[in-house]
Motif scaffolding. Sequence first.
Motif, PDB file in Angstrom:
ATOM      1  N   PHE A  14       0.888  -1.174   0.000  1.00 30.04           N
ATOM      2  CA  PHE A  14       0.000   0.000   0.000  1.00 30.04           C
ATOM      3  C   PHE A  14       0.921   1.217   0.000  1.00 30.04           C
ATOM      4  O   PHE A  14       1.631   1.459   0.981  1.00 30.04           O
ATOM      5  N   TYR A  15       0.905   1.931  -1.112  1.00 32.27           N
ATOM      6  CA  TYR A  15       1.909   2.967  -1.322  1.00 32.27           C
ATOM      7  C   TYR A  15       1.250   4.346  -1.247  1.00 32.27           C
ATOM      8  O   TYR A  15       0.416   4.687  -2.090  1.00 32.27           O
ATOM      9  N   THR A  16       1.634   5.142  -0.226  1.00 34.01           N
ATOM     10  CA  THR A  16       1.048   6.489  -0.114  1.00 34.01           C
ATOM     11  C   THR A  16       2.069   7.576  -0.481  1.00 34.01           C
ATOM     12  O   THR A  16       1.876   8.742  -0.170  1.00 34.01           O
ATOM     13  N   GLY A  17       3.144   7.160  -1.155  1.00 34.33           N
ATOM     14  CA  GLY A  17       4.101   8.126  -1.683  1.00 34.33           C
ATOM     15  C   GLY A  17       3.681   8.536  -3.099  1.00 34.33           C
ATOM     16  O   GLY A  17       2.598   8.163  -3.578  1.00 34.33           O
ATOM     17  N   ALA A  18       4.553   9.283  -3.785  1.00 32.20           N
ATOM     18  CA  ALA A  18       4.207   9.821  -5.112  1.00 32.20           C
ATOM     19  C   ALA A  18       4.253   8.712  -6.169  1.00 32.20           C
ATOM     20  O   ALA A  18       5.249   7.990  -6.280  1.00 32.20           O
ATOM     21  N   ILE A  19       3.183   8.633  -6.931  1.00 30.18           N
ATOM     22  CA  ILE A  19       3.041   7.551  -7.911  1.00 30.18           C
ATOM     23  C   ILE A  19       4.089   7.664  -9.031  1.00 30.18           C
ATOM     24  O   ILE A  19       4.620   6.656  -9.494  1.00 30.18           O
ATOM     25  N   ASP A  20       4.419   8.878  -9.453  1.00 36.43           N
ATOM     26  CA  ASP A  20       5.404   9.038 -10.543  1.00 36.43           C
ATOM     27  C   ASP A  20       6.802   8.628 -10.074  1.00 36.43           C
ATOM     28  O   ASP A  20       7.574   8.014 -10.818  1.00 36.43           O
ATOM     29  N   GLU A  21       7.093   8.925  -8.815  1.00 32.35           N
ATOM     30  CA  GLU A  21       8.396   8.550  -8.253  1.00 32.35           C
ATOM     31  C   GLU A  21       8.523   7.022  -8.177  1.00 32.35           C
ATOM     32  O   GLU A  21       9.579   6.457  -8.476  1.00 32.35           O
ATOM     33  N   PHE A  22       7.418   6.358  -7.825  1.00 28.11           N
ATOM     34  CA  PHE A  22       7.417   4.895  -7.729  1.00 28.11           C
ATOM     35  C   PHE A  22       7.849   4.279  -9.061  1.00 28.11           C
ATOM     36  O   PHE A  22       8.588   3.291  -9.103  1.00 28.11           O
ATOM     37  N   PHE A  23       7.383   4.874 -10.151  1.00 21.82           N
ATOM     38  CA  PHE A  23       7.702   4.339 -11.486  1.00 21.82           C
ATOM     39  C   PHE A  23       8.920   5.036 -12.106  1.00 21.82           C
ATOM     40  O   PHE A  23       9.075   5.057 -13.327  1.00 21.82           O
ATOM     41  N   ASP A  24       9.757   5.610 -11.258  1.00 15.41           N
ATOM     42  CA  ASP A  24      10.978   6.296 -11.707  1.00 15.41           C
ATOM     43  C   ASP A  24      10.707   7.331 -12.791  1.00 15.41           C
ATOM     44  O   ASP A  24      11.528   7.530 -13.695  1.00 15.41           O
ATOM     45  N   TYR A  25       9.581   7.969 -12.714  1.00 14.87           N
ATOM     46  CA  TYR A  25       9.213   9.069 -13.624  1.00 14.87           C
ATOM     47  C   TYR A  25       9.260   8.639 -15.090  1.00 14.87           C
ATOM     48  O   TYR A  25       9.619   9.432 -15.961  1.00 14.87           O
ATOM     49  N   LYS A  26       8.941   7.399 -15.373  1.00 16.60           N
ATOM     50  CA  LYS A  26       9.129   6.905 -16.744  1.00 16.60           C
ATOM     51  C   LYS A  26       8.297   7.655 -17.782  1.00 16.60           C
ATOM     52  O   LYS A  26       8.678   7.708 -18.948  1.00 16.60           O
ATOM     53  N   PHE A  27       7.174   8.247 -17.375  1.00 18.98           N
ATOM     54  CA  PHE A  27       6.375   9.042 -18.338  1.00 18.98           C
ATOM     55  C   PHE A  27       6.546  10.542 -18.115  1.00 18.98           C
ATOM     56  O   PHE A  27       5.903  11.347 -18.767  1.00 18.98           O
ATOM     57  N   GLY A  28       7.357  10.934 -17.142  1.00 17.28           N
ATOM     58  CA  GLY A  28       7.539  12.349 -16.824  1.00 17.28           C
ATOM     59  C   GLY A  28       7.074  12.640 -15.406  1.00 17.28           C
ATOM     60  O   GLY A  28       6.475  11.780 -14.757  1.00 17.28           O
ATOM     61  N   LYS A  29       7.400  13.850 -14.953  1.00 13.42           N
ATOM     62  CA  LYS A  29       7.092  14.211 -13.556  1.00 13.42           C
ATOM     63  C   LYS A  29       5.711  14.846 -13.423  1.00 13.42           C
ATOM     64  O   LYS A  29       5.356  15.710 -14.219  1.00 13.42           O
ATOM     65  N   LEU A  30       4.996  14.437 -12.412  1.00  9.15           N
ATOM     66  CA  LEU A  30       3.723  15.088 -12.095  1.00  9.15           C
ATOM     67  C   LEU A  30       4.041  16.369 -11.327  1.00  9.15           C
ATOM     68  O   LEU A  30       4.690  16.309 -10.279  1.00  9.15           O
ATOM     69  N   PRO A  31       3.622  17.524 -11.840  1.00 12.80           N
ATOM     70  CA  PRO A  31       3.997  18.769 -11.169  1.00 12.80           C
ATOM     71  C   PRO A  31       3.197  19.063  -9.899  1.00 12.80           C
ATOM     72  O   PRO A  31       2.033  18.669  -9.777  1.00 12.80           O
ATOM     73  N   TYR A  32       3.854  19.715  -8.993  1.00 10.51           N
ATOM     74  CA  TYR A  32       3.228  20.148  -7.735  1.00 10.51           C
ATOM     75  C   TYR A  32       3.607  21.594  -7.468  1.00 10.51           C
ATOM     76  O   TYR A  32       4.667  22.059  -7.898  1.00 10.51           O
ATOM     77  N   ARG A  33       2.786  22.263  -6.688  1.00 12.46           N
ATOM     78  CA  ARG A  33       3.142  23.560  -6.147  1.00 12.46           C
ATOM     79  C   ARG A  33       3.686  23.309  -4.740  1.00 12.46           C
ATOM     80  O   ARG A  33       3.187  22.429  -4.023  1.00 12.46           O
ATOM     81  N   SER A  34       4.691  24.068  -4.360  1.00 14.79           N
ATOM     82  CA  SER A  34       5.252  23.900  -3.031  1.00 14.79           C
ATOM     83  C   SER A  34       5.173  25.218  -2.250  1.00 14.79           C
ATOM     84  O   SER A  34       4.667  26.218  -2.765  1.00 14.79           O
ATOM     85  N   GLU A  77      12.367  18.530  -6.560  1.00 16.22           N
ATOM     86  CA  GLU A  77      12.701  17.348  -5.766  1.00 16.22           C
ATOM     87  C   GLU A  77      14.010  17.530  -4.999  1.00 16.22           C
ATOM     88  O   GLU A  77      14.995  18.022  -5.545  1.00 16.22           O
ATOM     89  N   GLY A  78      13.993  17.158  -3.737  1.00 13.48           N
ATOM     90  CA  GLY A  78      15.191  17.260  -2.909  1.00 13.48           C
ATOM     91  C   GLY A  78      15.340  18.628  -2.280  1.00 13.48           C
ATOM     92  O   GLY A  78      16.125  18.817  -1.354  1.00 13.48           O
ATOM     93  N   LYS A  79      14.610  19.613  -2.814  1.00 10.01           N
ATOM     94  CA  LYS A  79      14.766  20.973  -2.314  1.00 10.01           C
ATOM     95  C   LYS A  79      13.605  21.361  -1.395  1.00 10.01           C
ATOM     96  O   LYS A  79      13.781  22.010  -0.375  1.00 10.01           O
ATOM     97  N   ASN A  80      12.401  20.984  -1.801  1.00 11.06           N
ATOM     98  CA  ASN A  80      11.230  21.309  -0.970  1.00 11.06           C
ATOM     99  C   ASN A  80      10.211  20.171  -1.055  1.00 11.06           C
ATOM    100  O   ASN A  80      10.532  19.104  -1.565  1.00 11.06           O
ATOM    101  N   GLU A  81       9.006  20.417  -0.565  1.00  9.58           N
ATOM    102  CA  GLU A  81       8.012  19.336  -0.454  1.00  9.58           C
ATOM    103  C   GLU A  81       6.941  19.444  -1.535  1.00  9.58           C
ATOM    104  O   GLU A  81       6.626  20.533  -1.991  1.00  9.58           O
ATOM    105  N   ARG A  82       6.373  18.285  -1.882  1.00  7.99           N
ATOM    106  CA  ARG A  82       5.183  18.288  -2.751  1.00  7.99           C
ATOM    107  C   ARG A  82       4.006  18.739  -1.887  1.00  7.99           C
ATOM    108  O   ARG A  82       3.691  18.081  -0.902  1.00  7.99           O
TER     109      ARG A  82
END
Length: 374
Positions: A236-256, A312-317
């Motif tokens: 049961f994965y509650t982390g970012a879905i794009d990160e789980f798949f190593d961003y293979k289709f690209g990054k899902l953008p977020y505002r931080s 990524e690595g700098k701030n939070e989603r």
Amino acid sequence: MEKIKNLIVGSGLSGAVLARKIAEEKKEKVLIIDRRNHIGGNVYDYKDQETNITIHKYGPHVFHTSIKEVWDFLSRFTKWHYFFYKVRAYIDGKEVNIPFNLDSLYKVFPKKIAFNLEEKLLKCYEFDTKTTILELRNSKDEDLKFLAEYIYKKVFLGYTSKQWGVDPEHIDASVSARVPIYISKDDRYFQDTYQAIPKEGYTKMVENILNHPLIELRLNVDFKEAKKELDYENLFYTGAIDEFFDYKFGKLPYRSLDIKFEKYDKEYMQSCAQMNYPNNFDFTRSVEYKYYLDEKSEKTILSYEYPCEFEEGKNERYYPIPNEENQKLYERYLQEVNEFKNIYFLGRLGDYKYYDMDKTVDRILKFAKTKEIK
Ligand SMILES: Cc1cc2nc3c(=O)[nH]c(=O)nc-3n(C[C@H](O)[C@H](O)[C@H](O)COP(=O)(O)OP(=O)(O)OC[C@H]3O[C@@H](n4cnc5c(N)ncnc54)[C@H](O)[C@@H]3O)c2cc1C
């Protein structure tokens, strides 16, 4: 390889509530991991040592819900400090109730104009109902149209353009459609049945949810590393879905948000917990934390939120950016999930969706009711 029946990634509200449901109802063992050094995900709070004021590390959180099942569930794990949220905005140098209500009219307009607008609103709408900027814009009455434009420009536009990093002229007027105007003197930010803050904080509440003999917690563990040594039956994965798949289709953008905390040698700085700044400064809002639990100190602590892009690595989603393109990208990832029969994506990052805390819990309670969990 260590054999695990149920592995949950993320000890935020989603992960914690699910762990409890599996442990209690399925009577199965659960391992819950989090890469942070604390539980609670984004609802994590802690006491400032010097002042004893409770601080919300990832931005201010006020619990509100009309879903009784959610309220009842969480009430098993915390006592509540009942709290009606009051939010004001600085408009033309005045502190104005948000959502804009009948009293707000008298704060920003000369008495005569305010009275006229109030009369017109009460003629068109029932007392204690809500309307929107869009509805007022479509009204035939020129004065109500004027009011819609005023609220759009002074309350909505500046705040939204800062929040989403878009020039005001590029904000589609239709986006303001849902901005409410409250035909009432109710100055609470929410109108939900249940409104409160956990008496001992959110972290304590999550700790209590996780406190079950069948739940094991491991902090400072990233799934990326852990998966090399864990052989799980269900994930049961509650982390970012794009990160789980190593961003293979690209990054899902977020505002931080860049959240800056300031301590002041003063008992209070603001007249209420949250102050919005739609038209001044680079931050959107300031929050004075001692209001939440009515904590007493000679000093006070405020946070100021500066919206920015997620890096990524700098701030939070923080906030998923809802548009068609991003939804399509998310759905591409979701199709990948169908390949697996034992992996479930949940929570705000797994679903790529903004959820208030109650909707987060509701999502998990509903999920746990389905027969999906083997
Ligand atoms: C600024 C802000 C203010 C908010 N204010 C309110 C409010 O006032 N009222 C309200 O109802 N809601 C509010 N919310 C919403 C609330 O924060 C969410 O509903 C809630 O935090 C969602 O919980 P979650 O468990 O789904 O996600 P999260 O809390 O993000 O938990 C996910 C967890 O997974 C962990 N994780 C991710 N990837 C990995 C990995 N690879 N390995 C290990 N661990 C991993 C993370 O470290 C994190 O702990 C606010 C949200 C924001 C952004």
